[in-house]
Design an enzyme around this catalytic site. Structure first.
Site, PDB file in Angstrom:
ATOM      1  CE  LYS A  54     -17.911   9.428   8.847  1.00  0.00           C
ATOM      2  NZ  LYS A  54     -18.464  10.481   9.731  1.00  0.00           N
TER       3      LYS A  54
ATOM      4  CG  ASP B 125     -19.033  15.925  12.290  1.00  0.00           C
ATOM      5  OD1 ASP B 125     -19.786  15.091  11.748  1.00  0.00           O
ATOM      6  OD2 ASP B 125     -19.170  17.147  12.149  1.00  0.00           O
ATOM      7  CB  SER B 126     -15.067  13.455   8.632  1.00  0.00           C
ATOM      8  OG  SER B 126     -15.904  12.334   8.449  1.00  0.00           O
TER       9      SER B 126
ATOM     10  N   GLY C  58     -19.217   8.328   0.343  1.00  0.00           N
ATOM     11  CA  GLY C  58     -19.379   9.777   0.396  1.00  0.00           C
ATOM     12  C   GLY C  58     -18.925  10.448  -0.891  1.00  0.00           C
TER      13      GLY C  58
ATOM     14  CG  ASP D 181     -14.006   8.631  -0.441  1.00  0.00           C
ATOM     15  OD1 ASP D 181     -13.822   9.742   0.101  1.00  0.00           O
ATOM     16  OD2 ASP D 181     -13.870   7.555   0.174  1.00  0.00           O
TER      17      ASP D 181
ATOM     18  CG  HIS E  14     -10.526  13.175   5.859  1.00  0.00           C
ATOM     19  ND1 HIS E  14     -10.536  12.318   4.781  1.00  0.00           N
ATOM     20  CD2 HIS E  14     -11.808  13.207   6.307  1.00  0.00           C
ATOM     21  CE1 HIS E  14     -11.774  11.867   4.587  1.00  0.00           C
ATOM     22  NE2 HIS E  14     -12.550  12.382   5.504  1.00  0.00           N
ATOM     23  NE  ARG E  15     -13.524   8.814   9.061  1.00  0.00           N
ATOM     24  CZ  ARG E  15     -13.930   9.095   7.824  1.00  0.00           C
ATOM     25  NH1 ARG E  15     -13.455   8.412   6.786  1.00  0.00           N
ATOM     26  NH2 ARG E  15     -14.831  10.023   7.615  1.00  0.00           N
TER      27      ARG E  15
END
Length: 215
Positions: free
Chosen positions: A16, A73-74, A173, A175, A200-201
Site C-alpha cells: 500500500k 481499509d480495503s 494480497g 491480486d 479500487h484504491r
C-alpha cells in the site's frame, strides 16, 4: 484541509505504501507511513465496515501525531462466499496470516462449494483456467485533520473474478487470484501505472483528491 507537501499514511503494508507513494509523487508530495513512526501502537481494526476502520485508523494516528493522516481499509468480497473475507481480508487465515495463506484459504473455501464457477455460468479462460466466483475489491479512504476535526472520505471498487490458480508476480494480497475480464489479466499482472488507473484504491484516491480540491 491543508496537508502540506508530505502525506502521512496510516499503514504498515509495504504494498500500500508503494501505491500511495506512486500516486502522490505525481502531485509533488512525499509519503511517509507507520514504518517512519515505529513507536506508535497498532490501531485495533474492530469496525464492521471498511469505512469505520479507515476512520478509526486515521483519527487515532492523526491525534497521536498532531498531523493530518490518511488511512485506508480495503479488502476482497467474494460473491459465492457471501461477501467474505470482507473486513477480515488481511487476517483471513488467522493469527500470523500471510498473503499466501490467505489465498490458499480462499481457494479451499471455494473448492468446498463444488464447481462454483459452473454454477454461476462462468466460462473457463482460453487456457482452461476456471473462474470460481464473481468478486470485487473495496477500498475506503479517510483523511482526518486533528486541528480542524474534520474527515474527507471516499470509496472505490474494482469488479472481477476469482481464478482457480494465481497469475503474475506483481501486486500483493489477493491480486494474483483476481482476474479482470476487460483486460484479460490478473491484478498481479498489471504495471503500477495500469493498476493505479483501475484498482479500487486508485479510484478511491482519485475521488479523495477531487474532494480535497473542492474543500
Amino acid at each position: 484541509m491543508k496537508t502540506g507537501d508530505t502525506v502521512v499514511v496510516a499503514t504498515k503494508n509495504a504494498g500500500k505504501v508503494k501505491e500511495f507513494a506512486h500516486a502522490f509523487e505525481k502531485l509533488g508530495m512525499r509519503v511517509v507511513s507507520m514504518f517512519d513512526y515505529p513507536s506508535l501502537p497498532d490501531v485495533v481494526e474492530d469496525g464492521v465496515t471498511f469505512a469505520e476502520n479507515a476512520r478509526k485508523k486515521a483519527k487515532e494516528v492523526a491525534e497521536a501525531l498532531g498531523l493530518p493522516v490518511l488511512a485506508d481499509d480495503s479488502g476482497l468480497e467474494v460473491a459465492r462466499l457471501g461477501g467474505e473475507p470482507g473486513v477480515y481480508s488481511a487476517r483471513y487465515s488467522g493469527e500470523g496470516a500471510t498473503d499466501a495463506r490467505n489465498n490458499e484459504k480462499l481457494l479451499r473455501e471455494l473448492a468446498a462449494l463444488g464447481d462454483a464457477g459452473a454454477a454461476e455460468g462462468l466460462e473457463p479462460l482460453a487456457d482452461g483456467t476456471k473462474l470460481l466466483s464473481g468478486a470485487r475489491f473495496v477500498c475506503a479512504l479517510a483523511l482526518y485533520d486533528p486541528a480542524e476535526r474534520v474527515f474527507v472520505e471516499s470509496e472505490g471498487y474494482a469488479a472481477g473474478f476469482i481464478m482457480e490458480q494465481p497469475r503474475g508476480g506483481g501486486g500483493f494480497g489477493y491480486d494474483p487470484l483476481f482476474y479482470l475480464s476487460g483486460l484479460g489479466k490478473s491484478m498481479a499482472e498489471l504495471s503500477t501505472e495500469e493498476k493505479q488507473g483501475i484498482s479500487h484504491r486508485g479510484i478511491a484516491l482519485a475521488a479523495l483528491l477531487e474532494e480535497l480540491e473542492r474543500s
